[in-house]
Design a protein around this motif. Structure first.
Motif, short mmCIF file in Angstrom:
data_model
loop_
_atom_site.label_atom_id
_atom_site.label_comp_id
_atom_site.label_asym_id
_atom_site.label_seq_id
_atom_site.Cartn_x
_atom_site.Cartn_y
_atom_site.Cartn_z
N PRO A 105 0.80 -1.23 0.00
CA PRO A 105 0.00 0.00 0.00
C PRO A 105 0.83 1.27 0.00
N GLU A 106 1.99 1.27 0.68
CA GLU A 106 2.82 2.47 0.69
C GLU A 106 3.36 2.78 -0.70
N LEU A 107 3.77 1.75 -1.40
CA LEU A 107 4.29 1.95 -2.75
C LEU A 107 3.18 2.37 -3.70
N ASN A 152 -7.22 -3.08 3.55
CA ASN A 152 -8.47 -3.75 3.86
C ASN A 152 -8.76 -3.73 5.36
N ARG A 153 -7.73 -3.93 6.18
CA ARG A 153 -7.91 -3.91 7.63
C ARG A 153 -8.37 -2.52 8.10
N ALA A 156 -11.96 -2.00 7.12
CA ALA A 156 -12.83 -2.79 8.00
C ALA A 156 -13.03 -2.09 9.33
N ASP A 157 -11.94 -1.58 9.90
CA ASP A 157 -12.03 -0.87 11.19
C ASP A 157 -12.86 0.40 11.06
N GLN A 158 -12.67 1.12 9.96
CA GLN A 158 -13.39 2.38 9.75
C GLN A 158 -14.88 2.17 9.61
N GLU A 163 -12.86 -7.89 7.44
CA GLU A 163 -12.00 -7.81 6.26
C GLU A 163 -12.57 -8.65 5.12
N ARG A 164 -13.18 -9.78 5.47
CA ARG A 164 -13.79 -10.63 4.45
C ARG A 164 -14.88 -9.88 3.70
#
Length: 209
Positions: A105-107, A152-153, A156-158, A163-164
């Motif tokens: 994700p950073e890249l 994704n994590r 999901a938290d937001q 995550e599924r």
């Protein structure tokens, strides 16, 4: 002998040296090349010039953005941790075999920022922002969060979902908007071209959900 996790991920795969690989690799194959090979960067470039070039995934024991950018610039289709678990390795293989790129994700954010800078410098270029009306409300929320660079994590938290569920929504978003992966989605939502980069070459893309 390959490590056990590789046998679990690809029971029918072949473990090869560089000297034998060059004469046996096929377009239908996926080549996994560790950066521990002394000439890994040159190997990636040389594989791109073989007939029906197979996608190459570069493996690193300590992934970092600079090394990942060098791998992609040389023509690699993926950049992943050398000790990734079998499930991740299989997902990477699926992504690159279907024309996408696999990077962290950073890249992705670095690539997206660079692309947006180019787009901002060409205001006359036509922009087509994705029509989110074809998405459900939850799908649109997931799409915007992913386009903003969230994992994704984090999504999901937001949104207080699993995550599924995020992966299921994201797969539906990709299908409805006609994009293959996260960076293409971000470009579509920002008004960039999801299919090509500003110079006309295929846009760099990130993994399927």
């Amino acid at each position: 002998m390959p490590p056990e996790r590789w046998l679990q991920a690809f029971p029918d795969g072949q473990w090869s040296t560089w000297s034998t690989l060059q004469g046996t690799v096929r377009a239908a194959d996926t080549v996994w090349l560790p950066v521990t090979h002394p000439d890994w960067l040159d190997c990636v470039r040389r594989l791109q010039h073989t007939q029906g070039a197979a996608p190459v995934v570069v493996l690193s024991p300590v992934p970092n953005d600079a090394e990942g950018l060098r791998a992609l610039d040389a023509g690699a289709r993926g950049y992943v941790h050398l000790f990734a678990v079998p499930a991740v390795l299989r997902e990477v293989e699926h992504v690159v075999r279907h024309g996408g790129l696999w990077v962290g994700p950073e890249l992705v954010q670095r690539l997206l920022s660079a692309t947006r800078q180019v787009l901002d410098q060409t205001p006359a270029a036509p922009r087509t922002v994705a029509d989110l009306s074809v998405l459900s409300e939850r799908e649109a929320q997931v799409a915007r969060a992913v386009a903003a660079g969230k994992s994704n994590r984090e999504v999901a938290d937001q949104l207080c979902i699993s995550e599924r569920t995020v992966k299921a929504h994201l797969g539906s978003v990709f299908d409805k908007l006609g994009v293959r992966d996260r960076l293409q989605l971000a470009l579509r939502l920002s008004g960039g071209d999801a299919a090509t980069a500003p110079d006309g070459t295929p846009a760099p893309t990130e993994a399927r959900p």
